[in-house]
Design an enzyme around this catalytic site. Structure first.
Site, PDB file in Angstrom:
ATOM      1  N   CYS A   2      41.478  52.104  46.591  1.00 26.75           N
ATOM      2  CA  CYS A   2      40.494  53.378  46.428  1.00 26.75           C
ATOM      3  C   CYS A   2      41.243  54.385  45.885  1.00 26.75           C
ATOM      4  O   CYS A   2      42.513  54.444  45.896  1.00 26.75           O
ATOM      5  CB  CYS A   2      39.290  53.561  47.616  1.00 26.75           C
ATOM      6  SG  CYS A   2      38.739  52.184  48.402  1.00 26.75           S
ATOM      7  N   ARG A  27      44.893  51.484  41.023  1.00 22.63           N
ATOM      8  CA  ARG A  27      44.802  51.185  42.440  1.00 22.63           C
ATOM      9  C   ARG A  27      43.795  50.082  42.551  1.00 22.63           C
ATOM     10  O   ARG A  27      43.972  49.518  43.847  1.00 22.63           O
ATOM     11  CB  ARG A  27      44.579  52.432  43.098  1.00 22.63           C
ATOM     12  CG  ARG A  27      45.660  53.291  43.240  1.00 22.63           C
ATOM     13  CD  ARG A  27      45.203  54.957  43.725  1.00 22.63           C
ATOM     14  NE  ARG A  27      44.728  54.746  45.272  1.00 22.63           N
ATOM     15  CZ  ARG A  27      45.879  55.064  46.298  1.00 22.63           C
ATOM     16  NH1 ARG A  27      47.165  55.474  45.749  1.00 22.63           N
ATOM     17  NH2 ARG A  27      45.478  54.885  47.246  1.00 22.63           N
ATOM     18  N   TRP A  73      36.620  50.405  46.386  1.00 20.87           N
ATOM     19  CA  TRP A  73      36.678  48.965  46.335  1.00 20.87           C
ATOM     20  C   TRP A  73      36.024  48.428  47.532  1.00 20.87           C
ATOM     21  O   TRP A  73      36.030  48.823  48.671  1.00 20.87           O
ATOM     22  CB  TRP A  73      38.225  48.634  46.589  1.00 20.87           C
ATOM     23  CG  TRP A  73      39.018  47.162  45.983  1.00 20.87           C
ATOM     24  CD1 TRP A  73      39.659  46.381  46.988  1.00 20.87           C
ATOM     25  CD2 TRP A  73      38.915  46.637  44.807  1.00 20.87           C
ATOM     26  NE1 TRP A  73      39.728  45.229  46.358  1.00 20.87           N
ATOM     27  CE2 TRP A  73      39.463  45.438  44.965  1.00 20.87           C
ATOM     28  CE3 TRP A  73      38.123  46.849  43.572  1.00 20.87           C
ATOM     29  CZ2 TRP A  73      39.681  44.650  43.716  1.00 20.87           C
ATOM     30  CZ3 TRP A  73      38.391  46.331  42.666  1.00 20.87           C
ATOM     31  CH2 TRP A  73      39.108  45.169  42.531  1.00 20.87           C
ATOM     32  N   ASN A  99      38.677  56.991  51.753  1.00 19.99           N
ATOM     33  CA  ASN A  99      39.327  55.944  51.876  1.00 19.99           C
ATOM     34  C   ASN A  99      39.706  55.661  53.193  1.00 19.99           C
ATOM     35  O   ASN A  99      39.918  56.566  54.196  1.00 19.99           O
ATOM     36  CB  ASN A  99      40.478  56.310  51.127  1.00 19.99           C
ATOM     37  CG  ASN A  99      40.546  56.164  49.564  1.00 19.99           C
ATOM     38  OD1 ASN A  99      39.712  55.990  48.932  1.00 19.99           O
ATOM     39  ND2 ASN A  99      41.828  56.802  48.930  1.00 19.99           N
ATOM     40  N   GLY A 100      39.676  54.409  53.515  1.00 24.43           N
ATOM     41  CA  GLY A 100      39.993  53.909  55.025  1.00 24.43           C
ATOM     42  C   GLY A 100      38.738  53.084  55.515  1.00 24.43           C
ATOM     43  O   GLY A 100      37.957  52.598  54.738  1.00 24.43           O
ATOM     44  N   GLU A 480      58.290  34.666  46.195  1.00 22.75           N
ATOM     45  CA  GLU A 480      57.758  35.928  45.180  1.00 22.75           C
ATOM     46  C   GLU A 480      57.154  35.310  43.624  1.00 22.75           C
ATOM     47  O   GLU A 480      56.219  35.776  43.216  1.00 22.75           O
ATOM     48  CB  GLU A 480      59.041  36.534  44.943  1.00 22.75           C
ATOM     49  CG  GLU A 480      58.843  37.705  43.877  1.00 22.75           C
ATOM     50  CD  GLU A 480      57.302  38.747  44.251  1.00 22.75           C
ATOM     51  OE1 GLU A 480      56.842  39.221  42.889  1.00 22.75           O
ATOM     52  OE2 GLU A 480      56.971  38.823  45.334  1.00 22.75           O
ATOM     53  N   LYS A 484      53.491  35.986  42.451  1.00 23.96           N
ATOM     54  CA  LYS A 484      52.900  36.626  40.980  1.00 23.96           C
ATOM     55  C   LYS A 484      52.010  35.620  40.491  1.00 23.96           C
ATOM     56  O   LYS A 484      51.163  36.069  39.817  1.00 23.96           O
ATOM     57  CB  LYS A 484      54.416  36.713  40.389  1.00 23.96           C
ATOM     58  CG  LYS A 484      55.100  37.940  40.547  1.00 23.96           C
ATOM     59  CD  LYS A 484      54.310  39.412  40.412  1.00 23.96           C
ATOM     60  CE  LYS A 484      55.361  40.464  40.759  1.00 23.96           C
ATOM     61  NZ  LYS A 484      55.327  40.672  42.305  1.00 23.96           N
ATOM     62  N   GLU A 487      48.678  36.071  42.117  1.00 20.00           N
ATOM     63  CA  GLU A 487      47.703  37.183  42.068  1.00 20.00           C
ATOM     64  C   GLU A 487      47.421  37.669  40.658  1.00 20.00           C
ATOM     65  O   GLU A 487      46.203  38.279  40.581  1.00 20.00           O
ATOM     66  CB  GLU A 487      48.715  38.361  42.500  1.00 20.00           C
ATOM     67  CG  GLU A 487      49.982  38.914  42.097  1.00 20.00           C
ATOM     68  CD  GLU A 487      50.868  39.947  42.748  1.00 20.00           C
ATOM     69  OE1 GLU A 487      50.141  40.349  43.820  1.00 20.00           O
ATOM     70  OE2 GLU A 487      51.800  40.143  42.536  1.00 20.00           O
ATOM     71  N   HIS A 503      59.267  16.204  53.006  1.00 17.30           N
ATOM     72  CA  HIS A 503      58.475  16.213  54.258  1.00 17.30           C
ATOM     73  C   HIS A 503      56.992  16.669  54.340  1.00 17.30           C
ATOM     74  O   HIS A 503      56.124  17.383  54.953  1.00 17.30           O
ATOM     75  CB  HIS A 503      59.167  17.443  55.432  1.00 17.30           C
ATOM     76  CG  HIS A 503      60.494  17.073  55.761  1.00 17.30           C
ATOM     77  ND1 HIS A 503      60.732  16.078  56.668  1.00 17.30           N
ATOM     78  CD2 HIS A 503      61.707  17.603  55.474  1.00 17.30           C
ATOM     79  CE1 HIS A 503      62.216  15.864  56.765  1.00 17.30           C
ATOM     80  NE2 HIS A 503      62.770  16.982  55.895  1.00 17.30           N
ATOM     81  N   LYS A 601      46.736  48.371  44.576  1.00 19.64           N
ATOM     82  CA  LYS A 601      48.080  48.654  44.197  1.00 19.64           C
ATOM     83  C   LYS A 601      48.757  48.894  45.731  1.00 19.64           C
ATOM     84  O   LYS A 601      49.838  48.661  45.968  1.00 19.64           O
ATOM     85  CB  LYS A 601      48.323  49.699  43.259  1.00 19.64           C
ATOM     86  CG  LYS A 601      49.869  50.035  43.053  1.00 19.64           C
ATOM     87  CD  LYS A 601      50.652  48.658  42.443  1.00 19.64           C
ATOM     88  CE  LYS A 601      52.319  49.397  42.265  1.00 19.64           C
ATOM     89  NZ  LYS A 601      53.185  47.985  42.115  1.00 19.64           N
TER      90      LYS A 601
END
Length: 606
Positions: A2, A27, A73, A99-100, A480, A484, A487, A503, A601
């Protein structure tokens, strides 16, 4: 997550608010809104979708010079107009952006409903507006303090009151909030990106701090209404740093900025004479550093994976036990904080809530913690005992690239520094130092010959799922890489240690399951090649990220060759193709690379 903006001064507020919200789009958000306070009261406009849709809905003559804005968001309630911010009190007098997360919102909503308040949204934020409006306090500041006394959770709040049109009141607990200082005007934002066109001087509110902002100044105070001292600092980010500069996406721009960013994080930190690294920002002398018997690295997402790479570097070069852990889980497992452990918090934004809470837990128990962060003045940067700034410059795309590379280089510097304080020889120190000096140009060479990587990405884009595999130093790179791809392309991807294929995961290998294999030229090359043979024997498509010295001629594999460095540093270079694979796969599938769905972000809530 947000974004908040605010303005009070001599200009029309609406254009400033919209510009600020546009700069905070990276963001992540799904709705946007503003509230502007003018001579005839408050005008509030909210829209689901992009900021441009909000801008198109604004009245042509919206002349108020005080206002707040928000990109939301969805958390409490779906992305619909009545859940967008600003949220307002029943009489329309109070407007709030937030925000929060308000943890006790459900109980407060029930209490408000019982008192006759008609709730019009599903949000936790709405309760804040009603609580402030219900207060009989003489000042807006006291009304906000009264409301905060009933709230538990995290918040960055900006509050407008029609009865006090000359001020905006702010409050911060666990979510960032910044005041921008202008000439007879003041600005508010959750991120410095919203302020760079208007000021180069800002004040970062501390946790638990509030502020009153007017057109001519500000004052800060604590929850007891006692004045606090907050000094402005200069910011070095320029507006042009936040532009696309001819690139199609910020992610591609930031991938291509990596050679220069890598040079920046190394600049002034390589000590040729003693074959070590200069890290004065740690605030720890050699005796103190030698007293640590363990290194514990904490981060979330990509920062966690690069922390695993960092732990391996520390063990390789300094021979000190080291490990990485997800910061989001750390404080909930009642961690044992040891006096001879050096804790390292890793975060691009310096505002990652889970990591910041882990830092608080360590400090509360007397542990020593340093930070590896990109944003100067951020919460983690101001909380830790010392640290390493990444100097990567602004990173806009949600998917981290240049900041991640600079994190890895920072860990290499830390490992070299610790190693030379212990048993790493001068010759080996010089070897690593020379390797670090080569990295910026080696990254550049990968980027200059990226067409084959884009071609391979087209094959990955056709898949429903993919494996990424690597051994020891290669495993964090695999994790990583899978992150990527997930996402930004939304292709399911999982990372495994190459040795773990047999395994269980080998059962999933078939002609529709591509595997990206990290096969560096090192002591495990033969083992990695044997695993590649097993994949091909089951008709699994294989993509090998490797070195020129590895013989893959006998394998039916697509190959991506990267320059060879020292074995300890090779993973940094092996990571670059995984960024490009994910980027080109996402573009091939038509996705919004810089704004992946459901992600933000800077994750400032748990």
């Amino acid at each position: 997550m947000c974004g908040i903006v605010g303005y009070i001064g001599h200009q029309a507020a609406a254009p400033v608010l919209v510009e600020g919200l546009t700069r905070l789009e990276y963001r992540g958000y799904d709705s946007a809104g503003i509230a502007v306070l003018g001579s005839k009261g408050t005008t509030a406009i909210r829209r689901v979708g992009r900021v441009r849709e909000l801008e198109a809905a604004l009245p042509k003559r919206l002349t108020g010079t005080v206002g707040i804005g928000h990109t939301r968001w969805a958390t409490h309630g779906p992305a619909v107009e009545h859940n967008a911010h600003p949220q307002r009190s029943q009489d329309g007098r109070i407007s709030v952006v937030h925000n929060g997360i308000i943890d006790n919102a459900a109980a407060l909503r029930a209490q408000l409903a019982e008192s006759g308040v008609e709730l019009t949204s599903d949000t936790d934020t709405e309760v804040v507006a009603h609580l402030i409006a219900q207060s009989d306090a003489a000042t807006l500041e006291d009304a906000v303090l009264s409301a905060l006394g009933r709230i538990t959770g995290t918040y960055a709040l900006a509050v407008l009151d029609e009865q006090h049109p000359e001020r905006i009141v702010l409050a911060r607990s666990g979510s960032p909030l910044i005041i921008g200082i202008g000439d007879k005007e003041m600005l508010v934002a959750s991120d410095v990106a919203a302020l760079v066109r208007h000021t180069d001087r800002v004040v970062h509110l501390n946790d638990g701090e509030l502020a009153t902002v007017t057109a001519t100044g500000f004052r800060t105070f604590d929850r007891g209404n006692t004045p606090t001292s907050s000094e402005p600092v200069e910011i070095s980010v320029a507006a042009e740093d936040l532009e696309l500069s001819g690139y199609r996406h910020y992610m591609l721009k930031e991938i291509h900025e990596q050679p220069d960013a890598a040079a920046m994080v190394l600049r002034g930190r390589l000590d040729e004479r003693f074959a070590t690294a200069r890290l004065d920002g740690l605030g720890l002398d050699p005796r103190e550093l030698r007293s640590f018997r363990r290194i514990k690295i904490l981060g979330c997402g990509s920062a966690y994976y690069v922390g695993q790479l960092g732990a391996q570097l520390v063990e390789d070069l300094a021979r000190i036990p080291a490990d990485a852990e997800a910061a989001s889980e750390f404080r909930y497992r009642q961690p044992i904080i040891e006096s001879d452990t050096l804790y390292v918090a890793v975060s691009q934004s310096g505002e990652t809530a889970d990591t910041a809470f882990a830092v608080e837990e360590i400090k509360r128990k007397g542990g020593r913690v340093i930070g590896v962060v990109n944003v100067v003045g951020s919460t983690i940067a101001r909380t830790v005992d010392g640290g390493i700034y990444l100097h990567a410059g602004p990173e806009i795309s949600v998917a981290s690239t240049k900041a991640l590379t600079n994190m890895a280089l920072s860990f290499a510097l830390l490992a070299l520094h610790l190693g030379r304080l212990h048993d790493l020889s001068h010759a080996d120190g010089q070897r690593i130092l020379r390797g670090l000096q080569r990295i910026p140009e080696q990254i550049r060479s990968i980027l200059e010959d990226a067409d084959p990587i884009a071609a391979v990405a087209e094959d990955i884009a056709k898949a429903k799922s993919a494996f990424y595999i690597g051994r020891v130093r290669g495993f964090p790179v695999a994790r990583e890489g899978a992150q990527k791809l997930k996402e930004i392309s939304y292709i399911h991807a999982e990372a495994y240690q190459t040795s773990e294929l047999k395994h269980g995961p080998l059962a999933l290998i078939d002609q529709d399951m591509p595997t990206v294999a990290l096969i560096p030229e090192d002591e495990l090359t033969d083992r990695n090649l044997a695993a590649a043979e097993q994949i091909l024997a089951r008709k699994g498509p294989l993509i090998a990220i490797t070195h020129a010295g590895v013989d893959l001629a006998h394998l039916d594999a697509r190959t991506i060759v990267v320059p060879k460095n020292e074995p300890e540093l090779d993973p940094i270079l092996l990571t670059i193709p995984t960024q490009l694979l994910a980027y080109h796969a996402a573009v091939r599938l038509g996705h919004d690379v810089d704004k992946p769905r459901n992600l933000a972000k800077s994750v400032t809530v748990e």
